[in-house]
Design a protein around this motif. Structure first.
Motif, PDB file in Angstrom:
ATOM      1  N   LYS A 163       0.956  -0.944   0.201  1.00 41.33           N
ATOM      2  CA  LYS A 163       0.117  -0.249  -0.013  1.00 41.33           C
ATOM      3  C   LYS A 163       0.967   1.117  -0.046  1.00 41.33           C
ATOM      4  O   LYS A 163       0.632   2.112  -0.902  1.00 41.33           O
ATOM      5  CB  LYS A 163      -1.072   0.082   1.144  1.00 41.33           C
ATOM      6  CG  LYS A 163      -1.821   1.111   1.117  1.00 41.33           C
ATOM      7  CD  LYS A 163      -2.997   1.061   2.274  1.00 41.33           C
ATOM      8  CE  LYS A 163      -3.656   2.127   2.057  1.00 41.33           C
ATOM      9  NZ  LYS A 163      -5.088   1.880   3.047  1.00 41.33           N
ATOM     10  N   LYS A 202       2.034   6.705  -6.879  1.00 44.71           N
ATOM     11  CA  LYS A 202       1.047   7.722  -7.165  1.00 44.71           C
ATOM     12  C   LYS A 202       1.653   9.004  -7.303  1.00 44.71           C
ATOM     13  O   LYS A 202       1.423   9.873  -7.883  1.00 44.71           O
ATOM     14  CB  LYS A 202      -0.086   7.524  -6.385  1.00 44.71           C
ATOM     15  CG  LYS A 202      -1.171   8.390  -6.851  1.00 44.71           C
ATOM     16  CD  LYS A 202      -2.695   8.235  -6.228  1.00 44.71           C
ATOM     17  CE  LYS A 202      -3.273   6.965  -6.812  1.00 44.71           C
ATOM     18  NZ  LYS A 202      -4.448   6.631  -6.308  1.00 44.71           N
ATOM     19  N   GLU A 251       3.148   4.080 -14.224  1.00 47.44           N
ATOM     20  CA  GLU A 251       1.993   3.429 -14.346  1.00 47.44           C
ATOM     21  C   GLU A 251       2.156   1.837 -14.320  1.00 47.44           C
ATOM     22  O   GLU A 251       1.261   1.121 -13.993  1.00 47.44           O
ATOM     23  CB  GLU A 251       1.164   4.124 -15.472  1.00 47.44           C
ATOM     24  CG  GLU A 251       0.703   5.287 -15.082  1.00 47.44           C
ATOM     25  CD  GLU A 251       0.062   5.893 -16.398  1.00 47.44           C
ATOM     26  OE1 GLU A 251      -0.010   5.324 -17.412  1.00 47.44           O
ATOM     27  OE2 GLU A 251      -0.443   7.017 -16.141  1.00 47.44           O
ATOM     28  N   GLU A 276      -0.642  -3.494  -8.508  1.00 48.69           N
ATOM     29  CA  GLU A 276      -2.127  -3.983  -8.326  1.00 48.69           C
ATOM     30  C   GLU A 276      -2.149  -5.409  -8.341  1.00 48.69           C
ATOM     31  O   GLU A 276      -3.034  -6.137  -7.898  1.00 48.69           O
ATOM     32  CB  GLU A 276      -2.894  -3.343  -9.399  1.00 48.69           C
ATOM     33  CG  GLU A 276      -3.085  -2.009  -8.991  1.00 48.69           C
ATOM     34  CD  GLU A 276      -4.024  -1.153 -10.100  1.00 48.69           C
ATOM     35  OE1 GLU A 276      -4.616  -1.884 -11.169  1.00 48.69           O
ATOM     36  OE2 GLU A 276      -3.924   0.042 -10.213  1.00 48.69           O
ATOM     37  N   LYS A 277      -1.322  -6.128  -9.074  1.00 48.01           N
ATOM     38  CA  LYS A 277      -1.312  -7.501  -9.555  1.00 48.01           C
ATOM     39  C   LYS A 277      -0.585  -8.295  -8.440  1.00 48.01           C
ATOM     40  O   LYS A 277      -0.420  -9.545  -8.404  1.00 48.01           O
ATOM     41  CB  LYS A 277      -0.741  -7.949 -10.684  1.00 48.01           C
ATOM     42  CG  LYS A 277      -1.534  -7.416 -11.954  1.00 48.01           C
ATOM     43  CD  LYS A 277      -0.492  -7.763 -13.475  1.00 48.01           C
ATOM     44  CE  LYS A 277      -1.154  -7.112 -14.415  1.00 48.01           C
ATOM     45  NZ  LYS A 277      -0.373  -7.088 -15.574  1.00 48.01           N
ATOM     46  N   LYS A 278      -0.221  -7.686  -7.254  1.00 46.75           N
ATOM     47  CA  LYS A 278       0.461  -8.159  -6.220  1.00 46.75           C
ATOM     48  C   LYS A 278       1.786  -8.421  -6.494  1.00 46.75           C
ATOM     49  O   LYS A 278       2.468  -9.425  -5.769  1.00 46.75           O
ATOM     50  CB  LYS A 278      -0.421  -9.312  -5.423  1.00 46.75           C
ATOM     51  CG  LYS A 278      -1.886  -8.715  -4.987  1.00 46.75           C
ATOM     52  CD  LYS A 278      -2.481  -9.798  -4.365  1.00 46.75           C
ATOM     53  CE  LYS A 278      -3.710  -9.322  -3.503  1.00 46.75           C
ATOM     54  NZ  LYS A 278      -4.815  -8.850  -4.144  1.00 46.75           N
ATOM     55  N   SER A 287       2.320   1.812  -3.349  1.00 46.71           N
ATOM     56  CA  SER A 287       1.311   2.370  -4.285  1.00 46.71           C
ATOM     57  C   SER A 287       1.197   3.723  -4.209  1.00 46.71           C
ATOM     58  O   SER A 287       0.972   4.228  -5.018  1.00 46.71           O
ATOM     59  CB  SER A 287       0.040   1.452  -3.897  1.00 46.71           C
ATOM     60  OG  SER A 287      -0.912   2.025  -4.834  1.00 46.71           O
ATOM     61  N   GLU A 346       2.649   0.507 -11.036  1.00 47.96           N
ATOM     62  CA  GLU A 346       1.505   0.861 -10.367  1.00 47.96           C
ATOM     63  C   GLU A 346       0.627  -0.548 -10.634  1.00 47.96           C
ATOM     64  O   GLU A 346       0.082  -1.272  -9.917  1.00 47.96           O
ATOM     65  CB  GLU A 346       0.625   1.981 -10.726  1.00 47.96           C
ATOM     66  CG  GLU A 346       1.226   3.087  -9.890  1.00 47.96           C
ATOM     67  CD  GLU A 346       0.313   4.452 -10.592  1.00 47.96           C
ATOM     68  OE1 GLU A 346       0.138   5.256  -9.426  1.00 47.96           O
ATOM     69  OE2 GLU A 346       0.053   4.590 -11.546  1.00 47.96           O
ATOM     70  N   ASN A 347       0.426  -0.939 -12.172  1.00 52.94           N
ATOM     71  CA  ASN A 347       0.044  -2.176 -12.357  1.00 52.94           C
ATOM     72  C   ASN A 347       0.380  -3.399 -11.654  1.00 52.94           C
ATOM     73  O   ASN A 347      -0.141  -4.189 -11.512  1.00 52.94           O
ATOM     74  CB  ASN A 347      -0.094  -2.101 -13.973  1.00 52.94           C
ATOM     75  CG  ASN A 347      -0.987  -1.177 -14.652  1.00 52.94           C
ATOM     76  OD1 ASN A 347      -1.933  -0.510 -14.031  1.00 52.94           O
ATOM     77  ND2 ASN A 347      -0.675  -0.865 -15.740  1.00 52.94           N
TER      78      ASN A 347
END
Length: 91
Positions: free
Chosen positions: A8, A15, A45, A52-54, A11, A48-49
């Motif tokens: 988190k 951002k 980005e 998001e996919k851990k 991430s 970030e992706n």
């Protein structure tokens, strides 16, 4: 749980870095850096992706983020750390 908190934070920092890149181009209206900064934003980005996919970013990817931050800091003359926000020096 510790892994989740770390991801988190990563991430949030990605951002934040993307926002810094955007601020540099828009505040300075620097068309010469537009394409380079778009590439930087696409790189961030992508990370970030990945998060998001851990998937945890690699050490090389973190180093690249530091290099992006230093490049922008040197180019636009502001002081920044990963813990703060942009402070443009008087021009």
């Amino acid at each position: 749980m510790e892994w989740f908190v770390r991801m988190k934070k990563i991430s949030q920092k990605l951002k934040w870095l993307k926002g810094i890149i955007h601020k540099c181009v828009t505040k300075n209206k620097d068309k010469s850096m537009y394409i380079a900064c778009m590439g930087m934003m696409l790189f961030v980005e992508g990370l970030e992706n990945k998060v998001e996919k851990k998937e945890y970013p690699t050490e090389e990817e973190f180093i690249k983020c530091n290099e992006i931050l230093k490049l922008l800091e040197n180019k636009y003359g502001f002081n920044i750390t990963w813990r703060g926000d942009i402070k443009f020096e008087s021009a």
